[in-house]
Design a protein around this motif. Structure first.
Motif, PDB file in Angstrom:
ATOM      1  N   ILE A 427      86.936 -21.255  68.689  1.00 33.60           N
ATOM      2  CA  ILE A 427      88.052 -20.362  69.012  1.00 33.60           C
ATOM      3  C   ILE A 427      87.752 -19.682  70.348  1.00 33.60           C
ATOM      4  N   GLU A 429      89.718 -17.005  72.099  1.00 30.82           N
ATOM      5  CA  GLU A 429      90.810 -16.042  72.059  1.00 30.82           C
ATOM      6  C   GLU A 429      92.072 -16.726  71.523  1.00 30.82           C
ATOM      7  N   GLU A 430      93.207 -16.538  72.186  1.00 33.72           N
ATOM      8  CA  GLU A 430      94.449 -17.184  71.776  1.00 33.72           C
ATOM      9  C   GLU A 430      94.769 -18.401  72.644  1.00 33.72           C
ATOM     10  N   LYS A 431      93.818 -18.814  73.453  1.00 33.98           N
ATOM     11  CA  LYS A 431      94.082 -19.906  74.377  1.00 33.98           C
ATOM     12  C   LYS A 431      93.819 -21.268  73.763  1.00 33.98           C
ATOM     13  N   GLN A 433      92.059 -23.453  70.292  1.00 34.65           N
ATOM     14  CA  GLN A 433      91.473 -23.493  68.953  1.00 34.65           C
ATOM     15  C   GLN A 433      91.236 -24.945  68.559  1.00 34.65           C
ATOM     16  N   GLN A 465      94.770 -26.872  69.133  1.00 30.44           N
ATOM     17  CA  GLN A 465      95.892 -26.090  69.675  1.00 30.44           C
ATOM     18  C   GLN A 465      95.489 -25.496  71.014  1.00 30.44           C
ATOM     19  N   THR A 467      97.119 -23.279  74.552  1.00 27.13           N
ATOM     20  CA  THR A 467      98.214 -22.486  75.100  1.00 27.13           C
ATOM     21  C   THR A 467      98.063 -22.410  76.613  1.00 27.13           C
ATOM     22  N   LYS A 470     100.356 -18.641  78.297  1.00 29.12           N
ATOM     23  CA  LYS A 470     100.986 -17.872  77.223  1.00 29.12           C
ATOM     24  C   LYS A 470     102.444 -18.255  76.987  1.00 29.12           C
ATOM     25  N   ARG A 473     102.726 -23.991  74.202  1.00 29.86           N
ATOM     26  CA  ARG A 473     101.718 -24.196  73.163  1.00 29.86           C
ATOM     27  C   ARG A 473     101.822 -25.621  72.646  1.00 29.86           C
ATOM     28  N   SER A 475      99.966 -28.527  69.996  1.00 33.75           N
ATOM     29  CA  SER A 475      99.117 -28.628  68.814  1.00 33.75           C
ATOM     30  C   SER A 475      99.122 -30.063  68.318  1.00 33.75           C
TER      31      SER A 475
END
Length: 549
Positions: A427, A429-431, A433, A465, A467, A470, A473, A475
């Motif tokens: 992982i 952050e949110e960038k 996974q 996934q 991103t 932001k 996205r 997946s």
């Protein structure tokens, strides 16, 4: 006689003796040669000093002065003139909340091949101090083009809310689920059915209410009772009513020791065409002690359980020891529990099952396992487990010998297997996974049946996934499934083929309130059979828009 008198006499004697010697020496010198004389000393002189007188001195402290001194100070007055005058103190106004407005509502619409409509919507109350609520609706359906009668639809509606009191939280929900399938697992070259004869619809109504205390400190009691009512029925006049209550209680007794207990009441009644009924009840109490220390966790308890008209005392022991802090954790345990074989639970596993068999028993599962888990750096995490698993009274699904499009259950009295589970994740952050998991079972012993019917020994999953900026996205989800054994009407058996299944998705935020999305399922277009005679739908692509407000 003193020393001086003795000393004088000895001196005179020595002088006289010397004089006599001289005279004799002179006379002898004249008459004959000199003779030697011997002097005898009678005593030696040993002078001594007189003993001195010693003074004995004894020290003593002076007397304590208890009088209070009178001190006088004279501080001269200073007259200072400052040019700076301090401003009057005033309170500053609080800054405004930096949290932006929430997008509590969304609507997601789409359509795809295989006549696939897609509708999803959610509505929420947002941030509230005293209460919150939400409503969720989902509908999707598909119709296969290669096999007739291959279609399904699924509708889900959920309304939930919570009311916050000073010391408690009261929550509740109402849900309705409608799932329609068709029994298309037959020989389409020789048999024909009307859609009404092979359609099956499952309806489920669920109402739940719960209470949770909000303790003001760590040492307070924690309890969270919850009650749930479930009404389940199908198109063949089969009904099942379930009452489920869970009452967990937890208390901290020392700095790192907790005691807990949970009462479970799972009561259900199954009826088919109002002719016969089957009562299936599970009642259990789970007392345990939790010891939580830095680098060490121990959960020790037992599970007294009443079901199948018997009493069972089941183990519940789990331990985690940090060999290397957070990086290498040894996890082991010995646990046992019951899986309730109600009609609703079995339908969730295999929707093509025809009714509930008489005398079906609940499954007791026993696991003895060990493994390692932990984190590597700030991005990687992993979890592995090796277990010896035993199932007692395990229902296995087989095709009905009279009508193969339906499934019935066979009771396996004891099924054993070795399990290997592995999971690795990354992982950032949110960038980005990534996660890979798999479960492998080595079924090595069964007492009643020849094979573990329709139990795949291997299942794996790879998920990615990413991103971009932001907004975009992407997946991907890759599944792997091994083949499983199935039983033929002539008592022979076969094995389905293994398969790979790849799904992919993308979404792009055109605006903060508007986005586009696209999902592709079964990209390899493999018609594998999880259940014998029921191939999958094949390639399916669905796309649409999503509005948030």
């Amino acid at each position: 006689m003193n020393i001086q008198t003795l000393y004088s006499r000895q001196t005179l004697m020595i002088a006289a003796m010397c004089a006599t010697g001289v005279l004799h020496q002179q006379k002898a010198f004249a008459q004959e040669p000199l003779k030697q004389e011997t002097i005898d000393i009678i005593s030696t002189n040993q002078p001594k000093l007189r003993d001195a007188y010693k003074l004995n001195l004894t020290a003593s402290l002076p007397g304590i002065d208890t009088s209070r001194p009178l001190l006088k100070y004279q501080v001269p007055a200073l007259n200072l003139n400052f040019m700076y005058q301090a401003a009057q103190l005033k309170p500053l106004a609080l800054g405004r909340d930096s949290l932006g407005a929430l997008q509590n509502n969304f609507i997601k619409l789409g359509y795809g091949n295989l006549k696939t409509p897609y509708v999803q919507a959610g509505f929420g109350s947002g941030r509230k101090d005293a209460y919150n609520y939400g409503l969720f609706v989902n509908y999707v359906g598909s119709q296969g083009k290669e096999i007739s009668d291959q279609q399904y639809s699924n509708l889900n509606v959920l309304a939930s809310g919570a009311y916050l009191l000073p010391g408690f939280e009261l929550n509740g929900s109402l849900a309705y689920d409608r799932n329609t399938i068709h029994y298309y697992g037959y020989n389409h070259d020789t048999l024909k059915y009307n859609k009404g004869d092979i359609a099956q619809t499952f309806n489920q109504f669920t109402a739940s209410v719960g209470l949770k205390n909000r303790p003001q400190h760590d040492w307070a009691f924690e309890f969270q009772p919850q009650v749930k009512f479930i009404l389940f029925n199908d198109s063949y006049k089969r009904t099942e009513n379930t009452f489920l209550a869970r009452i967990p209680v937890r208390k901290q007794v020392f700095e790192d020791i907790y005691i807990k207990a949970e009462g479970v009441f799972d009561l259900s009644t199954y009826k088919q065409e109002n002719v016969r009924s089957i009562n299936n009840n599970v009642v259990a109490i789970h007392p345990a002690v939790d010891i939580i220390k830095p680098g060490f966790v121990l959960h020790a308890g037992v599970n007294p359980t009443w079901t199948n008209s018997k009493f069972y005392l089941l183990p519940d022991v789990v331990n985690e020891s940090h060999l290397v802090r957070k990086k290498l954790i040894l996890s082991s345990g010995w646990i046992s529990y019951f899986e309730k074989n109600s009609y609703r639970n079995l339908i969730n596993k295999n929707p093509f099952m025809a009714g509930l068999a008489d005398g079906i028993l609940n499954t007791r599962v026993e696991e003895k396992y060990t493994g390692i888990k932990g984190t590597l750096g700030s991005h990687f995490n992993y979890n592995t487990k090796f277990a010896a698993v035993t199932w007692y009274n395990m229902p296995l699904f087989v095709n009905d010998s009279a009508d193969t499009k339906f499934f019935t259950t066979r009771n396996e009295e004891q099924l054993r297997a070795f399990q290997l589970h592995a999971e690795v994740g990354y992982i950032e952050e949110e960038k980005f996974q990534a996660r890979v998991t798999f479960d492998w079972y080595n079924y090595n012993k069964q007492e009643t049946e020849v094979k573990p019917w329709h139990l795949p020994p291997f299942q794996g999953d790879l998920f990615l996934q990413y991103t971009f900026a932001k907004k975009l996205r992407l997946s991907a989800d890759l599944f792997a499934l091994s083949g499983s054994y199935y039983l033929l009407p002539n008592k022979d058996f076969g094995k389905t083929k293994g398969a790979w299944d790849l799904n992919a998705g993308a979404s792009y935020d055109v605006h903060k309130n508007f986005s586009l999305w696209l999902n592709a399922n079964n990209i390899f277009n493999t018609h594998y059979q999880r259940w014998y005679l029921y191939p999958t739908y094949g390639f399916n692509i669905v796309g649409g828009v999503m509005i948030k407000f």
